[in-house]
Design an enzyme around this catalytic site. Structure first.
Site, short mmCIF file in Angstrom:
data_model
loop_
_atom_site.label_atom_id
_atom_site.label_comp_id
_atom_site.label_asym_id
_atom_site.label_seq_id
_atom_site.Cartn_x
_atom_site.Cartn_y
_atom_site.Cartn_z
N ASP A 33 9.57 -11.43 1.34
CA ASP A 33 8.74 -12.18 2.09
C ASP A 33 8.64 -11.38 3.27
O ASP A 33 9.75 -10.97 4.00
CB ASP A 33 9.39 -13.55 2.68
N HIS A 34 7.57 -10.79 3.37
CA HIS A 34 7.30 -9.70 4.58
C HIS A 34 8.02 -9.53 5.94
O HIS A 34 8.21 -8.94 6.72
CB HIS A 34 6.05 -8.82 4.20
N LYS A 61 4.91 -12.67 -3.04
CA LYS A 61 4.76 -14.07 -3.00
C LYS A 61 3.15 -14.38 -3.26
O LYS A 61 2.29 -13.40 -3.28
CB LYS A 61 4.80 -14.63 -1.52
N LYS A 92 -3.87 -13.19 17.85
CA LYS A 92 -2.85 -12.89 16.73
C LYS A 92 -1.70 -12.87 17.62
O LYS A 92 -1.38 -11.93 18.51
CB LYS A 92 -3.16 -11.51 16.26
N ASP A 137 0.96 -21.17 2.12
CA ASP A 137 0.99 -19.76 2.42
C ASP A 137 1.83 -19.46 3.51
O ASP A 137 2.24 -18.18 3.30
CB ASP A 137 -0.52 -19.54 2.66
N HIS A 149 7.18 -17.73 5.35
CA HIS A 149 7.30 -16.93 6.80
C HIS A 149 7.97 -17.93 7.83
O HIS A 149 9.00 -17.60 8.47
CB HIS A 149 6.14 -16.51 7.26
C1 BG6 Z 1 0.62 -13.30 4.23
C2 BG6 Z 1 -0.32 -14.60 3.87
O1 BG6 Z 1 1.93 -13.46 3.48
O2 BG6 Z 1 0.92 -13.11 5.61
C3 BG6 Z 1 -1.58 -14.11 4.70
O3 BG6 Z 1 -0.59 -14.76 2.63
C4 BG6 Z 1 -1.28 -14.04 6.16
O4 BG6 Z 1 -2.37 -15.39 4.54
C5 BG6 Z 1 -0.26 -12.89 6.18
O5 BG6 Z 1 -2.47 -13.50 6.95
C6 BG6 Z 1 0.32 -12.73 7.79
O6 BG6 Z 1 0.95 -11.56 7.85
P1 BG6 Z 1 1.07 -10.70 9.06
O7 BG6 Z 1 2.00 -9.64 8.76
O8 BG6 Z 1 -0.42 -10.15 9.29
O9 BG6 Z 1 1.59 -11.56 10.20
#
Ligand code: BG6
Length: 517
Positions: free
Chosen positions: A198-199, A169, A366, A256, A261
């Protein structure tokens, strides 16, 4: 690629899932994603003995490096990402790493790359199988695809030597560009060869959602409009824009995070049970959810959307600058770093149940969580209740940082008269299984190597997600919704609270965040 001793204390992610021979090529092999995520994930797979002996990783990018210089660059990156003791096996892993400098516009360079890969087939036994990883901006994807095709580097989908391509992405920046990107990719690859990543789909708790919903009978009867009052999906980050100003200024939270996500999480909560658990059946159900989402009313956007941008504030006791003071950000930038959105899913299961999505950078903690709030019990249970009605049951699926599930229900406080009080039943992955969850990229890279596309987005899925977000982005060009400043370290702008208050609801702080206080 045996790596015994790498992590003797760690249970293997899975057994019996070692891919066959392959060469992986990372376009953008020196970039941030490769160094922070991809190579550490590959190294961990090596440590878990989940990479085949016949494996080669070829990094390619504009910079000029020798193989040894590239190995040193990656080693340095991996040191910061994995536990110290595992580095003992770095040298063995490094024997599988190579570098080819490439100017993506030059056909001769692709022939050079092809030669090198053929050499590795002979040297490392990689068998002509190719996994191309496009960790590059969307603008060069078409060029790379064309060059690979021209150089004869893409196998037919049914040939014994396989070719697959993983696309990072952002997958476009609106519906039209996503369609164009799909069309460009599908000129040279078959859909079955394209893995759009999409991780979030690789995160353990996200995958567990399917198990939780469909391997347990108790949820299905209540997983609908009759019992669910509303759903909140929060993906909160403490980090700011960091070094990604160039990208983020063009993206913002809607592109983003929401388009990718958060909508992915929503589909997994809302989808119907698939006919079977193969990739297409699951993806069909997800696409049906996206198609059932009611278009957001663009003429009354503020009823459904709240946007914010972080100002100066405090994170973990440290003062941090506001977004507009960050390096590379325009002092009058109107990019949103926070977005909250209310969506309705117009189908039999979810009619009239709002789904509230919110995400932001520089928030109080977080913490990512899916919260399902059930309906309130219809009338008081005992004479001695503290409040008029029992509080509604809450089911929380914690995605990160701690992975787990908790259920809130009412209990009677012990005593002869005792009132009732909400209590929580908690399940933690770590406590229950005692092993670390693999990082999302480990799972996804392994799946791509094994040829399992279930956790990757299909072309129509990505386009359906853009079809929801694009009208909002277009309307925002006419400034329909104010972008409110929120202090770093808070839970976002007041307008996000108003969004729910208007519906007689409020955001609930993710449980992980509340407990960390
Ligand atoms: C990414 C975004 O796909 O996911 C970033 O581009 C974001 O902006 C990140 O910080 C968040 O991923 P995770 O795995 O840290 O929640």
């Amino acid at each position: 690629m045996s790596a015994r001793g790498c992590h003797p204390h760690r249970a293997r992610m899975e057994t019996g899932r070692v891919p066959g021979p392959l060469a992986m090529v990372i376009f953008g092999g020196t970039g941030d994603l490769s160094r922070r995520k991809l190579v550490p994930a590959l190294f961990r797979l090596h440590c878990e003995s989940l990479l085949p002996e016949e494996f080669a990783l070829v990094g390619t990018a504009m910079e000029k490096y020798s193989d040894d210089e590239y190995r040193a660059l990656l080693r340095e990156a991996v040191v910061g990402e994995v536990e110290g003791d595992s580095l003992e096996s770095w040298d063995r892993f490094a024997e599988h790493l190579f570098y080819v400098h490439a100017d993506f516009g030059d056909p001769a360079e692709f022939l050079k790359l092809k030669d090198r890969l053929q050499g590795l087939d002979a040297e490392k036994g990689t068998g002509g199988n190719r996994l191309y990883y496009l960790a590059v901006p969307p603008s060069v994807i078409d060029t790379i695809g064309q060059q690979l095709a021209r150089a004869g580097m893409i196998a037919e989908p049914d040939s014994p030597e396989w070719t697959r391509v993983v696309v990072e992405k952002p997958f476009g920046r609106d519906l039209e560009s996503a369609r164009r990107l799909n069309a460009d990719l599908l000129k040279v690859f078959a859909e079955s060869q394209v893995y759009r990543i999409d991780h979030y789909l690789g995160k353990e708790t996200v995958q567990n959602l399917l198990v939780f919903r469909f391997a347990n009978v108790i949820w299905e009867p209540v997983w609908n409009r009759r019992y669910v009052n509303h759903v909140q999906i929060t993906v909160a980050e403490e980090v700011g824009v960091g070094t990604r100003a160039g990208y983020y200024e063009q993206a913002g939270a809607l592109r983003d995070m929401i388009q990718s996500h958060l909508l992915q999480l929503l589909t997994l909560v809302a989808m119907e049970p698939p006919a079977s658990y193969d990739a297409d059946s699951i993806r069909n159900e997800k696409v049906k959810v996206l198609h059932s989402i009611r278009p957001v009313p663009v003429e009354r956007l503020d009823e459904a959307l709240a946007l914010g941008q972080y100002g100066e504030g405090e994170i973990d006791g440290q003062t941090v600058p506001g977004y507009r003071e960050e390096q590379g950000i325009a002092p009058e930038s109107r990019t949103e770093t926070f977005a909250a959105l209310r969506l309705w899913i117009d189908n039999w299961r979810w009619a009239d149940v709002p789904f509230y999505l919110r995400t932001g950078k520089r928030l109080a903690s977080k913490s990512s969580e899916i919260l399902i709030q059930f309906q309130q019990a219809p009338h008081p249970i005992l004479d001695a209740v503290e409040h008029d009605l029992p509080s509604p049951n809450l089911l929380r699926l914690h995605i990160q940082p701690e992975e787990g599930i908790s259920l809130r229900f009412e209990a009677k406080v012990p005593g002869l008269a005792g009132p009732i009080h909400p209590v929580t039943m908690d399940f933690s992955y770590l406590n229950a299984f005692g092993i670390r969850s693999p990082a999302a990229y480990e799972r996804l890279l392994l799946d791509a190597m094994l040829g399992d596309p279930t956790l990757f987005a299909r072309a129509d899925e990505v386009e359906a997600a853009w079809a929801i977000v694009t009208p909002i982005l277009e309307a925002l060009q006419n400034d329909h919704v104010p972008i409110e400043t929120y202090p770093a370290g808070s839970w976002g702008p007041a307008s996000a609270e108003t969004l729910l208050e208007r519906d007689g609801r409020r955001w609930l702080e993710p449980q992980n965040a509340a407990e960390a206080k």
